[in-house]
Design an enzyme around this catalytic site. Structure first.
Site, PDB file in Angstrom:
ATOM      1  N   ARG A  52       1.003  -1.183   0.039  1.00 24.88           N
ATOM      2  CA  ARG A  52      -0.022  -0.163   0.062  1.00 24.88           C
ATOM      3  C   ARG A  52       0.664   1.258  -0.001  1.00 24.88           C
ATOM      4  NH1 ARG A  52      -1.385   3.103   3.911  1.00 24.88           N
ATOM      5  NH2 ARG A  52      -1.375   1.227   5.529  1.00 24.88           N
ATOM      6  N   TYR A 106     -14.169  13.049 -19.171  1.00 21.02           N
ATOM      7  CA  TYR A 106     -14.464  11.841 -18.988  1.00 21.02           C
ATOM      8  C   TYR A 106     -15.757  11.647 -17.999  1.00 21.02           C
ATOM      9  CZ  TYR A 106     -14.133   7.124 -17.523  1.00 21.02           C
ATOM     10  OH  TYR A 106     -14.540   5.516 -17.050  1.00 21.02           O
ATOM     11  N   ASP A 178      -5.286  14.848 -18.928  1.00 16.66           N
ATOM     12  CA  ASP A 178      -5.547  13.491 -19.070  1.00 16.66           C
ATOM     13  C   ASP A 178      -5.132  12.855 -20.506  1.00 16.66           C
ATOM     14  OD1 ASP A 178      -6.633  10.832 -19.674  1.00 16.66           O
ATOM     15  OD2 ASP A 178      -8.366  11.212 -18.189  1.00 16.66           O
ATOM     16  N   LYS A 203      -6.249   1.453 -20.475  1.00 24.32           N
ATOM     17  CA  LYS A 203      -6.364   1.636 -22.284  1.00 24.32           C
ATOM     18  C   LYS A 203      -5.238   1.310 -22.932  1.00 24.32           C
ATOM     19  CE  LYS A 203     -10.177   2.813 -20.399  1.00 24.32           C
ATOM     20  NZ  LYS A 203     -10.554   4.304 -19.999  1.00 24.32           N
TER      21      LYS A 203
END
Ligand SMILES: *Cc1c(COP(=O)(O)O)cnc(C)c1O
Length: 395
Positions: A52, A106, A178, A203
């Site tokens: 983490r 988005y 982005d 993606k």
């Protein structure tokens, strides 16, 4: 120039950057260990190694590779593109700040800004990315950031990204982009002057539709802040997902070049067919942002959209008649995917707003894979021909 200073090409960096020799293994193994042995006398939290805390060997190799290919000094990976986006906002903004964000973002990003960030006391004004003269009227004394996307979904519009950088310098704002739709193969925003570059690595970076991940690249001080927030919010990428993303990235250059070529071939096939009313692809001279995209990008990406004369009934018949593309959301994988944005990515947007954005019910989006362009074009031609009255059928 010494041999070590010679700049390497992108594909060489994708294969070699960040890689270590672990017991002679040719490819970085998966370090499936949640925690790591401490050196005796360790007192700093920063020295503790734990998944983490995003500092295991799989994280280190992957982040070094990302920083190298994007030409940033530092990078961090997250459990999704939205984890990258939300942690960036939470790390770089505070209660009372205001940001300028491009309209047609988005959906998840827009949702975070309007539903979560507003609740945290962060105000948002939406701007038209293609109209720089209109931006300064939205500035406030507490404006901290300007946030844009490399290309919008699904009309693949391109904002004046060079102006975004100039505007942010002139007004002392952070500039965040982005870059998912362009990928680092077609566009390197940090070289243009952006402060932070974000990816949904689900993606193009991953490229095989088999991992959900996010990435953030930029100057070390920004990435350190984002990583500290990430360590608290807990959206870490697990070692196996790190491995999948790293393996996928090694072929990024090859894949995106093939996707650029495939999308261009399909766009031209569509443009030349009498069943098609309009094609949206920034690689076509007819696209309103063709000139700006040609200046900024090395290629125009694998996503395009189009409308048929027969509207939604024909769009549905076309999808039915196609044999290669799969009806599914997402993009950037090796397989071609097709969707109707009005009933998928933009289903949550009220119908009148959707139409104002240019997203009709019959608009079709294609996310091109790496299949042979001849096969994809042949499939589109036969499916389009099936929509025409028999006597009009094209050769
Ligand atoms: C998919 C996508 C996201 C969200 O990424 P996830 O990995 O699904 O969280 C953000 N921005 C853009 C442009 C995207 O296409």
């Amino acid at each position: 120039m010494t041999e070590s200073k010679r700049p390497q090409g992108l594909q060489t960096q994708l294969v070699h950057a960040g890689e270590h020799d672990y017991n002679g293994a040719v490819t970085t193994p998966i370090f499936q260990s949640a925690t790591y042995r401490e050196e005796p006398g360790t007192t700093r939290y920063a020295d503790v190694r734990y998944v983490r805390l995003n500092n295991t060997p799989n994280h280190d190799v992957l982040c070094q590779k990302l920083a190298t290919i994007c030409e940033g000094s530092s990078a961090m990976v997250m459990s999704s593109g939205m984890a990258a986006i939300s942690n960036t906002f939470m790390a770089l903004l505070r209660h009372g700040d205001h940001i300028l964000a491009q309209d047609c973002l988005y959906g998840g990003t827009r949702g975070f800004l309007t539903r979560e960030a507003e609740r945290m006391g962060i105000e948002v004004s939406f701007i038209d990315g293609r109209w720089p003269e209109s931006w300064s009227q939205h500035l406030r004394p507490n404006t901290r950031m300007i946030y844009v996307e490399a290309m919008t979904n699904p009309l693949v519009q391109v904002a004046d990204l060079a102006q975004v950088v100039t505007f942010s310098y002139n007004h002392g704002l952070l500039s965040v982009i982005d870059n998912t739709f362009a990928s680092p193969v077609n566009f390197k925003p940090l070289k243009l002057g952006f402060d932070v570059e974000i990816h949904s690595a689900t993606k193009y970076l991953g490229g095989h539709s088999d991992v959900v991940a996010g990435a953030v690249i930029g100057q070390r001080r920004f990435i350190d802040d984002i990583t500290r927030t990430l360590n608290h919010t807990g959206g870490c990428l697990d070692p196996h997902a790190c491995f999948l993303l790293q393996r996928g990235m090694k072929t990024l250059g090859l894949r995106v070049k093939a996707q650029n070529a495939g999308a261009m071939a399909i766009a031209k096939t569509l443009l030349n067919h009498s069943a098609v009313a309009q094609v949206h692809y920034a690689g076509l001279p007819s696209h309103p942002d063709h000139a700006i995209a040609s200046d900024l990008f090395k290629g125009f990406g694998g996503v395009l959209s189009f409308e048929l004369h027969g509207g939604k009934p024909h769009a549905m018949a076309l999808i039915e008649a196609l044999t290669l593309p799969t009806l599914a959301p997402s993009l950037g994988g090796v397989e071609t995917l097709i969707t109707l944005p009005a009933t998928s990515s933009h289903a949550g947007v009220p119908a009148d707003e959707r139409l104002k954005m240019g997203i009709t019910d019959g608009l079709v989006r294609v996310a091109v894979g790496i299949e042979d362009p001849e096969d994809l074009c042949h499939d589109f031609r036969q499916a389009l021909d099936s929509l025409l009255p028999k006597e009009e059928e094209q050769a």
